[in-house]
Design a protein around this motif. Structure first.
Motif, PDB file in Angstrom:
ATOM      1  N   UNK A 159       0.837  -1.199   0.000  1.00  0.00           N
ATOM      2  CA  UNK A 159       0.000   0.000   0.000  1.00  0.00           C
ATOM      3  C   UNK A 159       0.872   1.250   0.000  1.00  0.00           C
ATOM      4  N   UNK A 160       0.636   2.146  -0.945  1.00  0.00           N
ATOM      5  CA  UNK A 160       1.357   3.419  -0.997  1.00  0.00           C
ATOM      6  C   UNK A 160       0.728   4.361   0.026  1.00  0.00           C
ATOM      7  N   UNK A 161       1.550   4.917   0.933  1.00  0.00           N
ATOM      8  CA  UNK A 161       1.014   5.735   2.023  1.00  0.00           C
ATOM      9  C   UNK A 161       1.432   7.196   1.943  1.00  0.00           C
ATOM     10  N   UNK A 162       2.410   7.534   1.102  1.00  0.00           N
ATOM     11  CA  UNK A 162       2.833   8.929   0.977  1.00  0.00           C
ATOM     12  C   UNK A 162       3.506   9.119  -0.373  1.00  0.00           C
ATOM     13  N   UNK A 163       3.239  10.274  -1.015  1.00  0.00           N
ATOM     14  CA  UNK A 163       3.752  10.555  -2.360  1.00  0.00           C
ATOM     15  C   UNK A 163       4.192  12.012  -2.425  1.00  0.00           C
ATOM     16  N   UNK A 164       5.296  12.277  -3.154  1.00  0.00           N
ATOM     17  CA  UNK A 164       5.758  13.653  -3.341  1.00  0.00           C
ATOM     18  C   UNK A 164       6.394  13.799  -4.715  1.00  0.00           C
ATOM     19  N   UNK A 165       5.900  14.777  -5.499  1.00  0.00           N
ATOM     20  CA  UNK A 165       6.486  15.086  -6.808  1.00  0.00           C
ATOM     21  C   UNK A 165       7.648  16.056  -6.631  1.00  0.00           C
ATOM     22  N   UNK A 166       8.670  15.906  -7.479  1.00  0.00           N
ATOM     23  CA  UNK A 166       9.744  16.891  -7.528  1.00  0.00           C
ATOM     24  C   UNK A 166       9.205  18.184  -8.137  1.00  0.00           C
ATOM     25  N   UNK A 167       9.801  19.339  -7.829  1.00  0.00           N
ATOM     26  CA  UNK A 167       9.308  20.615  -8.372  1.00  0.00           C
ATOM     27  C   UNK A 167       9.263  20.666  -9.894  1.00  0.00           C
ATOM     28  N   UNK A 168      10.161  19.919 -10.580  1.00  0.00           N
ATOM     29  CA  UNK A 168      10.138  19.912 -12.036  1.00  0.00           C
ATOM     30  C   UNK A 168       9.248  18.808 -12.600  1.00  0.00           C
ATOM     31  N   UNK A 169       8.645  17.988 -11.731  1.00  0.00           N
ATOM     32  CA  UNK A 169       7.742  16.945 -12.165  1.00  0.00           C
ATOM     33  C   UNK A 169       8.408  15.731 -12.776  1.00  0.00           C
ATOM     34  N   UNK A 172       9.386  11.238  -8.678  1.00  0.00           N
ATOM     35  CA  UNK A 172       8.414  11.067  -7.593  1.00  0.00           C
ATOM     36  C   UNK A 172       9.061  10.234  -6.494  1.00  0.00           C
ATOM     37  N   UNK A 173       8.969  10.697  -5.265  1.00  0.00           N
ATOM     38  CA  UNK A 173       9.376   9.900  -4.099  1.00  0.00           C
ATOM     39  C   UNK A 173       8.107   9.401  -3.430  1.00  0.00           C
ATOM     40  N   UNK A 174       8.101   8.128  -3.023  1.00  0.00           N
ATOM     41  CA  UNK A 174       6.896   7.588  -2.397  1.00  0.00           C
ATOM     42  C   UNK A 174       7.248   6.530  -1.355  1.00  0.00           C
ATOM     43  N   UNK A 175       6.353   6.394  -0.375  1.00  0.00           N
ATOM     44  CA  UNK A 175       6.547   5.463   0.734  1.00  0.00           C
ATOM     45  C   UNK A 175       5.523   4.337   0.616  1.00  0.00           C
ATOM     46  N   UNK A 176       5.998   3.104   0.782  1.00  0.00           N
ATOM     47  CA  UNK A 176       5.150   1.910   0.639  1.00  0.00           C
ATOM     48  C   UNK A 176       5.166   1.114   1.934  1.00  0.00           C
ATOM     49  N   UNK A 177       3.990   0.639   2.332  1.00  0.00           N
ATOM     50  CA  UNK A 177       3.895  -0.231   3.507  1.00  0.00           C
ATOM     51  C   UNK A 177       4.239  -1.660   3.101  1.00  0.00           C
ATOM     52  N   UNK A 178       5.217  -2.253   3.783  1.00  0.00           N
ATOM     53  CA  UNK A 178       5.579  -3.651   3.569  1.00  0.00           C
ATOM     54  C   UNK A 178       5.456  -4.375   4.910  1.00  0.00           C
ATOM     55  N   UNK A 179       4.327  -5.007   5.138  1.00  0.00           N
ATOM     56  CA  UNK A 179       4.113  -5.673   6.416  1.00  0.00           C
ATOM     57  C   UNK A 179       4.072  -4.669   7.547  1.00  0.00           C
ATOM     58  N   UNK A 180       5.010  -4.783   8.491  1.00  0.00           N
ATOM     59  CA  UNK A 180       5.056  -3.883   9.643  1.00  0.00           C
ATOM     60  C   UNK A 180       6.081  -2.768   9.457  1.00  0.00           C
ATOM     61  N   UNK A 181       6.646  -2.626   8.282  1.00  0.00           N
ATOM     62  CA  UNK A 181       7.627  -1.564   8.056  1.00  0.00           C
ATOM     63  C   UNK A 181       7.259  -0.773   6.803  1.00  0.00           C
ATOM     64  N   UNK A 182       7.968   0.347   6.629  1.00  0.00           N
ATOM     65  CA  UNK A 182       7.713   1.223   5.488  1.00  0.00           C
ATOM     66  C   UNK A 182       9.000   1.406   4.696  1.00  0.00           C
ATOM     67  N   UNK A 183       8.869   1.416   3.379  1.00  0.00           N
ATOM     68  CA  UNK A 183      10.007   1.479   2.477  1.00  0.00           C
ATOM     69  C   UNK A 183       9.883   2.731   1.606  1.00  0.00           C
ATOM     70  N   UNK A 184      11.002   3.414   1.376  1.00  0.00           N
ATOM     71  CA  UNK A 184      11.018   4.607   0.533  1.00  0.00           C
ATOM     72  C   UNK A 184      11.578   4.259  -0.842  1.00  0.00           C
ATOM     73  N   UNK A 185      10.866   4.681  -1.890  1.00  0.00           N
ATOM     74  CA  UNK A 185      11.290   4.447  -3.257  1.00  0.00           C
ATOM     75  C   UNK A 185      11.167   5.739  -4.060  1.00  0.00           C
ATOM     76  N   UNK A 186      11.817   5.771  -5.215  1.00  0.00           N
ATOM     77  CA  UNK A 186      11.709   6.914  -6.128  1.00  0.00           C
ATOM     78  C   UNK A 186      11.544   6.384  -7.541  1.00  0.00           C
ATOM     79  N   UNK A 187      10.774   7.111  -8.347  1.00  0.00           N
ATOM     80  CA  UNK A 187      10.474   6.674  -9.708  1.00  0.00           C
ATOM     81  C   UNK A 187      10.389   7.902 -10.610  1.00  0.00           C
ATOM     82  N   UNK A 188      10.714   7.716 -11.895  1.00  0.00           N
ATOM     83  CA  UNK A 188      10.590   8.822 -12.840  1.00  0.00           C
ATOM     84  C   UNK A 188       9.128   9.199 -13.017  1.00  0.00           C
TER      85      UNK A 188
END
Length: 360
Positions: A159-169, A172-188
């Motif tokens: 489940x994605x729980x937080x999302x943030x776009x870069x100022x130039x679009x 994207x940085x986003x946080x995903x729930x993995x079981x009892x922990x949260x993981x940070x990822x980034x994508x174009x």
């Protein structure tokens, strides 16, 4: 009529993801069972029934595919309207390009020009100038165009729980729930080049630096961390913990953070008290401090930490986003760059859960 139906079905199936294994076979069985009870006596009727059955098979496959992607909820038989469905639609405050929020677990969006969208979602973020919407739908990160078209969908693995776009679009940085922990990822911004940034973080929306070369987030230990994209470097910003919010200034490299009892700007504590929200408006930091039974006080600071005035919000401040102060009042949620000119952007009943509210 039949050629038009074929064109629509072909278009739908081309855009849809692959259906779950067995979905087509199950749909075919259902269609054949519908034909078995009474064999038609006339060839024309038989042909019409077979054409209808074929169309039903294609529609069932398409529906199954969209349901698997989280784009469509499918059920058979009559469905009762939920007793506690989200009510009210978002309206744009003056000067905004878009506004988005999660209301009772459903995404509600209003974009300049009249576009509105409602779908079950776990997180939302507007791109710069509200040109696109990124949302956590099911276990995917999905980007939507202003006309409602799905631009791309990326499996998030949770489940994605937080999302943030870069100022130039472009990122994207986003946080995903993995079981009892949260993981940070980034994508174009086009849904490619997904990368793992940190395996243990807090479920707090990241904040991008104005130069697009770094963003801040809250690590698993509760510290504010700045991630340098070019050097793939993680640096702890200050020693204050636990951090509940992070917010880079719209220009320069000044970082503001909030804890349950203080706000820190550039490593210096500028406010003590119960921090409801913080963000930037007109290049200055706005910090909402809870005042007990009195309306919350919004204090304004320059980037050097110097106080620059204050005002009382009309209700509990839920966000400072896109230069707008957003407050929840008994009559609804209001937003404005100047509180005197704030307008209601969402009518909500008591007990309604509103979160991830963002103005762009």
């Amino acid at each position: 009529m039949s050629s038009e139906l074929e064109r629509r079905l072909e278009s739908l199936l081309t855009e849809a993801p692959e259906p779950d294994p067995g979905a087509g076979e199950e749909a075919l069985h259902r269609a054949l069972r519908a034909l078995q009870p009474a064999a038609p006596t006339h060839r024309g009727l038989r042909t019409a029934v077979l054409v209808f059955a074929a169309a039903a098979v294609l529609l069932a496959i398409a529906a199954g595919s969209l349901a698997a992607a989280g784009a469509l909820h499918v059920s058979f038989g009559a469905k009762k309207k939920p007793a506690h469905a989200a009510t009210g639609r978002l309206s744009l405050p003056r000067g905004a390009n878009g506004v988005a929020a999660i209301v009772d677990g459903r995404l509600s969006v209003a974009i300049k020009g009249g576009f509105r969208l409602q779908v079950a979602a776990s997180a939302v973020a507007l791109s710069p100038h509200a040109l696109y919407v990124a949302a956590g739908i099911g276990h995917s990160l999905v980007a939507l165009a202003p006309d409602g078209r799905r631009m791309w969908s990326h499996p998030a693995g949770g489940e994605v729980v937080a999302i943030a776009w870069a100022p130039d679009g472009l990122r994207i940085a986003y946080v995903v729930r993995h079981g009892h922990r949260f993981v940070l990822r980034a994508i174009d911004g086009n849904g490619t080049d997904d990368a793992l940034i940190d395996r243990s973080v807090r479920p707090v929306r990241p904040s991008w630096r104005a130069d697009n070369l770094a963003f801040a987030y809250v690590g698993g230990g509760g510290h504010a961390i700045v991630y340098d994209i070019g050097h793939e470097k993680h640096s702890i910003s200050g020693t204050t913990a636990p951090v509940t919010r992070v917010s880079f200034a719209p220009s320069g490299k000044t970082l503001a953070v909030a804890t349950p009892g203080s706000a820190v700007l550039g490593g210096k504590t500028i406010v003590s008290g119960d921090i409801e929200a913080l963000g930037w408006r007109d290049g200055r930091l706005a910090v909402a401090v809870e005042q007990g039974v009195t309306p919350p006080l919004v204090r304004i600071f320059r980037q050097n930490g110097r106080p620059d005035g204050s005002f009382h919000a009309p209700g509990r401040v839920v966000a400072v986003s896109g230069g707008f102060v957003v407050s929840q009042t008994p009559k609804g949620i209001v937003a404005g760059q100047q509180l005197a000119g704030a307008r209601t952007v969402l009518d909500v009943r008591p007990g309604t859960s509103v979160r991830d509210l963002q103005v762009g």
